[in-house]
Scaffold this motif. Structure first.
Motif, PDB file in Angstrom:
ATOM      1  N   GLU A 208       0.839  -1.190   0.000  1.00 31.78           N
ATOM      2  CA  GLU A 208       0.000   0.000   0.000  1.00 31.78           C
ATOM      3  C   GLU A 208       0.877   1.243   0.000  1.00 31.78           C
ATOM      4  OE1 GLU A 208      -2.059  -0.768   3.618  1.00 31.78           O
ATOM      5  OE2 GLU A 208      -3.642  -1.941   2.635  1.00 31.78           O
ATOM      6  N   GLY A 209       0.661   2.120  -0.980  1.00 37.21           N
ATOM      7  CA  GLY A 209       1.449   3.346  -1.064  1.00 37.21           C
ATOM      8  C   GLY A 209       2.905   3.054  -1.368  1.00 37.21           C
ATOM      9  N   TYR A 210       3.780   3.991  -0.995  1.00 34.78           N
ATOM     10  CA  TYR A 210       5.224   3.797  -1.155  1.00 34.78           C
ATOM     11  C   TYR A 210       5.924   4.647  -0.100  1.00 34.78           C
ATOM     12  CZ  TYR A 210       4.305   7.973  -4.012  1.00 34.78           C
ATOM     13  OH  TYR A 210       3.871   9.186  -4.462  1.00 34.78           O
ATOM     14  N   PRO A 211       7.173   4.337   0.208  1.00 35.72           N
ATOM     15  CA  PRO A 211       7.858   5.047   1.296  1.00 35.72           C
ATOM     16  C   PRO A 211       8.142   6.503   0.939  1.00 35.72           C
ATOM     17  CG  PRO A 211       9.382   3.580   0.173  1.00 35.72           C
ATOM     18  CD  PRO A 211       8.022   3.264  -0.376  1.00 35.72           C
ATOM     19  N   PRO A 212       8.099   7.396   1.901  1.00 38.05           N
ATOM     20  CA  PRO A 212       8.471   8.790   1.642  1.00 38.05           C
ATOM     21  C   PRO A 212       9.942   8.882   1.225  1.00 38.05           C
ATOM     22  CG  PRO A 212       7.375   8.540   3.764  1.00 38.05           C
ATOM     23  CD  PRO A 212       7.696   7.170   3.288  1.00 38.05           C
ATOM     24  N   ALA A 213      10.327  10.013   0.674  1.00 37.09           N
ATOM     25  CA  ALA A 213      11.720  10.235   0.295  1.00 37.09           C
ATOM     26  C   ALA A 213      12.608  10.221   1.527  1.00 37.09           C
ATOM     27  CB  ALA A 213      11.857  11.558  -0.443  1.00 37.09           C
ATOM     28  N   ALA A 214      13.862   9.800   1.343  1.00 35.65           N
ATOM     29  CA  ALA A 214      14.796   9.693   2.467  1.00 35.65           C
ATOM     30  C   ALA A 214      14.978  11.033   3.169  1.00 35.65           C
ATOM     31  CB  ALA A 214      16.137   9.159   1.980  1.00 35.65           C
ATOM     32  N   SER A 247       7.665  -1.329   8.130  1.00 34.00           N
ATOM     33  CA  SER A 247       7.199  -2.264   9.146  1.00 34.00           C
ATOM     34  C   SER A 247       5.777  -2.725   8.862  1.00 34.00           C
ATOM     35  CB  SER A 247       7.279  -1.613  10.526  1.00 34.00           C
ATOM     36  OG  SER A 247       6.790  -2.484  11.523  1.00 34.00           O
ATOM     37  N   SER A 248       4.904  -1.807   8.505  1.00 37.28           N
ATOM     38  CA  SER A 248       3.499  -2.172   8.280  1.00 37.28           C
ATOM     39  C   SER A 248       3.351  -3.067   7.058  1.00 37.28           C
ATOM     40  CB  SER A 248       2.638  -0.914   8.135  1.00 37.28           C
ATOM     41  OG  SER A 248       2.963  -0.199   6.949  1.00 37.28           O
ATOM     42  N   THR A 250       5.730  -4.956   5.619  1.00 41.33           N
ATOM     43  CA  THR A 250       6.385  -6.241   5.885  1.00 41.33           C
ATOM     44  C   THR A 250       5.467  -7.145   6.698  1.00 41.33           C
ATOM     45  OG1 THR A 250       8.603  -5.268   5.806  1.00 41.33           O
ATOM     46  CG2 THR A 250       8.365  -7.347   6.998  1.00 41.33           C
ATOM     47  N   ASN A 251       4.844  -6.586   7.716  1.00 46.36           N
ATOM     48  CA  ASN A 251       3.966  -7.389   8.569  1.00 46.36           C
ATOM     49  C   ASN A 251       2.755  -7.903   7.801  1.00 46.36           C
ATOM     50  OD1 ASN A 251       5.526  -7.258  10.888  1.00 46.36           O
ATOM     51  ND2 ASN A 251       4.584  -5.345  11.592  1.00 46.36           N
ATOM     52  N   ARG A 252       2.244  -7.126   6.844  1.00 43.98           N
ATOM     53  CA  ARG A 252       1.118  -7.602   6.039  1.00 43.98           C
ATOM     54  C   ARG A 252       1.493  -8.871   5.279  1.00 43.98           C
ATOM     55  NH1 ARG A 252      -0.187  -4.811   1.890  1.00 43.98           N
ATOM     56  NH2 ARG A 252      -2.333  -5.545   1.768  1.00 43.98           N
ATOM     57  N   ILE A 253       2.702  -8.873   4.718  1.00 41.81           N
ATOM     58  CA  ILE A 253       3.152 -10.041   3.954  1.00 41.81           C
ATOM     59  C   ILE A 253       3.434 -11.216   4.886  1.00 41.81           C
ATOM     60  CG2 ILE A 253       4.975 -10.928   2.450  1.00 41.81           C
ATOM     61  CD1 ILE A 253       5.277  -8.001   1.407  1.00 41.81           C
ATOM     62  N   LEU A 254       4.143 -10.952   5.994  1.00 41.09           N
ATOM     63  CA  LEU A 254       4.485 -12.031   6.920  1.00 41.09           C
ATOM     64  C   LEU A 254       3.239 -12.619   7.567  1.00 41.09           C
ATOM     65  CD1 LEU A 254       7.669 -10.552   8.652  1.00 41.09           C
ATOM     66  CD2 LEU A 254       7.551 -12.130   6.713  1.00 41.09           C
ATOM     67  N   ASP A 255       2.275 -11.783   7.896  1.00 40.99           N
ATOM     68  CA  ASP A 255       1.044 -12.282   8.507  1.00 40.99           C
ATOM     69  C   ASP A 255       0.280 -13.194   7.540  1.00 40.99           C
ATOM     70  OD1 ASP A 255       1.552 -10.952  10.844  1.00 40.99           O
ATOM     71  OD2 ASP A 255       0.170  -9.289  10.448  1.00 40.99           O
ATOM     72  N   ALA A 256       0.299 -12.835   6.253  1.00 42.09           N
ATOM     73  CA  ALA A 256      -0.382 -13.678   5.260  1.00 42.09           C
ATOM     74  C   ALA A 256       0.297 -15.043   5.150  1.00 42.09           C
ATOM     75  CB  ALA A 256      -0.394 -12.979   3.904  1.00 42.09           C
ATOM     76  N   ILE A 257       1.622 -15.045   5.237  1.00 44.78           N
ATOM     77  CA  ILE A 257       2.352 -16.314   5.180  1.00 44.78           C
ATOM     78  C   ILE A 257       2.072 -17.141   6.435  1.00 44.78           C
ATOM     79  CG2 ILE A 257       4.657 -17.352   5.168  1.00 44.78           C
ATOM     80  CD1 ILE A 257       5.583 -14.913   3.522  1.00 44.78           C
ATOM     81  N   ARG A 258       2.081 -16.501   7.590  1.00 39.62           N
ATOM     82  CA  ARG A 258       1.826 -17.226   8.835  1.00 39.62           C
ATOM     83  C   ARG A 258       0.445 -17.881   8.819  1.00 39.62           C
ATOM     84  NH1 ARG A 258       3.985 -12.171  11.205  1.00 39.62           N
ATOM     85  NH2 ARG A 258       6.193 -12.535  11.720  1.00 39.62           N
ATOM     86  N   ALA A 259      -0.518 -17.213   8.209  1.00 39.44           N
ATOM     87  CA  ALA A 259      -1.890 -17.719   8.186  1.00 39.44           C
ATOM     88  C   ALA A 259      -2.104 -18.796   7.131  1.00 39.44           C
ATOM     89  CB  ALA A 259      -2.861 -16.565   7.943  1.00 39.44           C
ATOM     90  N   ARG A 260      -1.160 -18.954   6.229  1.00 39.16           N
ATOM     91  CA  ARG A 260      -1.331 -19.887   5.115  1.00 39.16           C
ATOM     92  C   ARG A 260      -0.865 -21.292   5.512  1.00 39.16           C
ATOM     93  NH1 ARG A 260      -2.919 -19.159  -0.563  1.00 39.16           N
ATOM     94  NH2 ARG A 260      -2.394 -21.128  -1.573  1.00 39.16           N
ATOM     95  N   PRO A 261      -1.716 -22.294   5.434  1.00 42.47           N
ATOM     96  CA  PRO A 261      -1.274 -23.661   5.746  1.00 42.47           C
ATOM     97  C   PRO A 261      -0.368 -24.205   4.641  1.00 42.47           C
ATOM     98  CG  PRO A 261      -3.562 -23.658   5.009  1.00 42.47           C
ATOM     99  CD  PRO A 261      -3.154 -22.219   5.147  1.00 42.47           C
ATOM    100  N   VAL A 262       0.580 -25.017   5.028  1.00 40.65           N
ATOM    101  CA  VAL A 262       1.434 -25.676   4.039  1.00 40.65           C
ATOM    102  C   VAL A 262       0.653 -26.829   3.406  1.00 40.65           C
ATOM    103  CG1 VAL A 262       3.557 -25.019   5.212  1.00 40.65           C
ATOM    104  CG2 VAL A 262       2.456 -27.167   5.798  1.00 40.65           C
ATOM    105  N   PRO A 263       0.976 -27.202   2.162  1.00 39.75           N
ATOM    106  CA  PRO A 263       2.027 -26.647   1.312  1.00 39.75           C
ATOM    107  C   PRO A 263       1.518 -25.462   0.488  1.00 39.75           C
ATOM    108  CG  PRO A 263       1.062 -28.531   0.233  1.00 39.75           C
ATOM    109  CD  PRO A 263       0.356 -28.401   1.562  1.00 39.75           C
ATOM    110  N   PHE A 264       2.452 -24.607   0.064  1.00 41.96           N
ATOM    111  CA  PHE A 264       2.123 -23.497  -0.826  1.00 41.96           C
ATOM    112  C   PHE A 264       3.400 -23.015  -1.489  1.00 41.96           C
ATOM    113  CE2 PHE A 264       3.009 -21.608   3.325  1.00 41.96           C
ATOM    114  CZ  PHE A 264       3.857 -20.569   3.018  1.00 41.96           C
TER     115      PHE A 264
END
Length: 533
Positions: A208-214, A247-248, A250-264
């Motif tokens: 969602e969105g993109y990071p602000p400039a450095a 952080s937000s 990354t957590n969206r992606i990791l949470d989706a993986i954690r919720a996904r049963p193997v195999p995938f």
């Protein structure tokens, strides 16, 4: 008879190789409006991790995840890492381009210099010229060397358009056979998942969105942005809006993986050579994937893959969605043994064909079985083909091939396409598309060498594969002199790193039957290393 440009032992006579057809002939047949267009072919690889040379910068808009980007720790992805740059440049600027140049035909082929000194430039030229010297003179490409993508000598060589293999940032200002953004989209994993083609079911995770400039963040980000020699990564410890965004997401992606049963299967958006794909078949595999993505236990500067990847999202490329990831059903393959060269009933095929501009039927080239690494990375390292089965496989894949061809043609693409197909048990089903490569693929050479191996020599099976060997071309040809002189072995690509004493190569060998091919490939591979991309 041919030679290898003085780089073989005296007296070694190599038979002339005559291809059934060439890439330029296929393209112009598929696109009649370009029949009289002078096309220049650019078949290099690309990475987003590090500059390949001072004149060939990494991709920043069209983000690619090759094996080096995925596996290399962040602190090693910097332009001072000469060892890594040299390794990637050999593969992406010589190995891959030579392999495609071998089958390109009588047309300009653009290659990029690995080095900058006159001696290095001459070495690059000699290696490529030696490779194509065995071709019939009417099919030899015109090799054009230049420093980088921004310095292609179009006018000097009267080139009208460029046809290219992968989407390189530096090609945006040239006349091209097809649009860069469209081509990048067609090769993306999310586009395939949404295509309506028969593919495994996928859950698509968009950032969602993109990071602000450095400069609009914190002191850590401002300082990190000043070091342009390194991969621009949101630094660990960032407490500003960039760190919060990372952080937000990354957590969206990791949470989706954690919720996904193997195999995938977990996939990143854009990759080649089998990179960017993880087969997750157990809880242990899942735990390792989560660690690799988050970098939670790596202890290395920069963290895991998601920090590297998500940091490359910018306003200039956000519309391409380069940081999309996918969770896909893992389809069991009961017919497949091990993707090895001796597999007798593999269900994993690499289908290659040419898509015409007229909307007509695609031109079938081959259905080859794929060879993948056995280390769990699923990297592609070669292919085998059964020439006598090609008519049968053409009939089996014709429906699927026409579906894929129609989909890419509707989006303006003309030319070579490769499809990774997983066949079900039922012979009534067409199969599932597990990956789509809208470009020239490594197995195409096997199709174009059918006459050389099968028709002229009665060799019903052939296999192509990449290897790293100690020593140079001369010693290798002498070692396998009998196979070369009989036309059972052909070098498609060779680059000798004189300083390092090692060569990387792509060779193709032929045998009467499958068992013979497996035995021959095993002999040639003995004492070598696999080359991945």
């Amino acid at each position: 008879m041919g030679s290898v440009g003085g780089r073989a032992s005296p007296g070694v006579k190599l038979p002339t190789v005559k291809l059934d057809t060439t890439l330029v002939e296929l393209y112009k047949r598929a696109c009649p409006k370009d029949t009289h267009t002078r096309l220049g072919w650019v078949s290099c690889g690309v990475t987003s991790g590090i500059d390949l040379t001072p004149d060939f910068p990494r991709n920043t808009k069209f983000v690619y995840e090759d094996q080096a980007f995925i596996a290399t720790p962040h602190h090693e992805l910097n332009n001072g890492n000469g060892r890594l740059q040299r390794s990637l440049a050999k593969k992406y600027l010589s190995h891959i381009p030579q392999r495609d140049a071998f089958i390109s035909g009588n047309t300009p082929v653009v290659l990029f210099n690995l080095g900058q000194t006159p001696e290095q430039i001459e070495h690059d030229r000699r290696e490529a010229e030696a490779t194509i010297s065995v071709l019939d003179p009417s099919q030899r490409p015109e090799l054009i060397f230049c420093p980088g993508p921004s310095k292609i000598p179009m006018k000097e060589h009267k080139i009208d358009k460029l046809e290219y293999k992968v989407t390189v940032d530096g090609l945006e200002d040239y006349p091209l056979t097809h649009d860069l953004e469209t081509h990048w989209h067609l090769n993306s994993k999310a586009a395939l998942a949404r295509s309506g083609l028969p593919t495994p079911k996928s859950d698509i995770i968009e950032t969602e969105g993109y990071p602000p400039a450095a400069g609009a963040c914190c002191n850590l980000c401002t300082a990190a942005a000043k070091d342009t020699s390194r991969l621009p990564t949101i630094p660990p410890g960032c407490t500003g809006p960039r760190g919060e965004w990372l952080s937000s997401q990354t957590n969206r992606i990791l949470d989706a993986i954690r919720a996904r049963p193997v195999p995938f299967v977990f996939k990143t958006q854009q990759a080649f050579g089998g990179a960017g794909t993880w087969l997750v078949t157990s809880a242990d595999h899942k735990a390792k994937l989560l660690t690799d993505l988050s970098g939670s236990t790596t202890g290395s500067e920069g963290g895991g893959l998601l920090r590297k990847l998500l940091s490359l999202l910018t306003p200039a490329n956000a519309h391409l969605h380069p940081t999309t990831t996918l969770l896909t059903d893992l389809i069991p393959t009961p017919q497949a043994s091990s993707n090895s060269s001796s597999s007798s009933s593999s269900s994993d095929y690499g289908l290659t064909f040419c898509v015409p501009s007229s909307g007509g039927k695609p031109h079938f080239l081959a259905a080859a079985e794929q060879i993948l690494t056995t280390d769990g990375s699923s990297a592609w390292v070669g292919s085998t083909i059964a020439y006598a089965r090609q008519d049968e496989l053409h009939d089996r894949f014709s429906g699927l091939m026409e579906q894929v061809a129609a989909w890419v043609a509707q989006r303006g693409y003309v030319g070579l396409v490769g499809v990774d197909v997983l066949l079900p048990d039922s012979k009534e089903e067409d199969g599932l598309v597990v990956d789509l490569n809208v470009r020239t693929c490594g197995s195409v050479s096997l199709a174009l060498l059918r006459g050389h191996f099968f028709t002229e020599r009665g060799l019903g099976w052939a296999g192509s594969f990449s290897i790293a060997v100690r020593g140079g071309r001369k010693g290798f040809v002498e070692k396998w002199r009998g196979l070369f002189e009989e036309g059972r072995m052909v070098i498609l690509s060779w680059y000798e790193d004189v300083g390092g004493g090692e060569s990387i190569a792509d060779v193709v060998v032929g045998a009467e039957d499958q068992a013979g091919l497996g035995e021959l490939m095993g002999r040639v591979k003995e004492g070598t290393e696999e080359v991945t991309f």
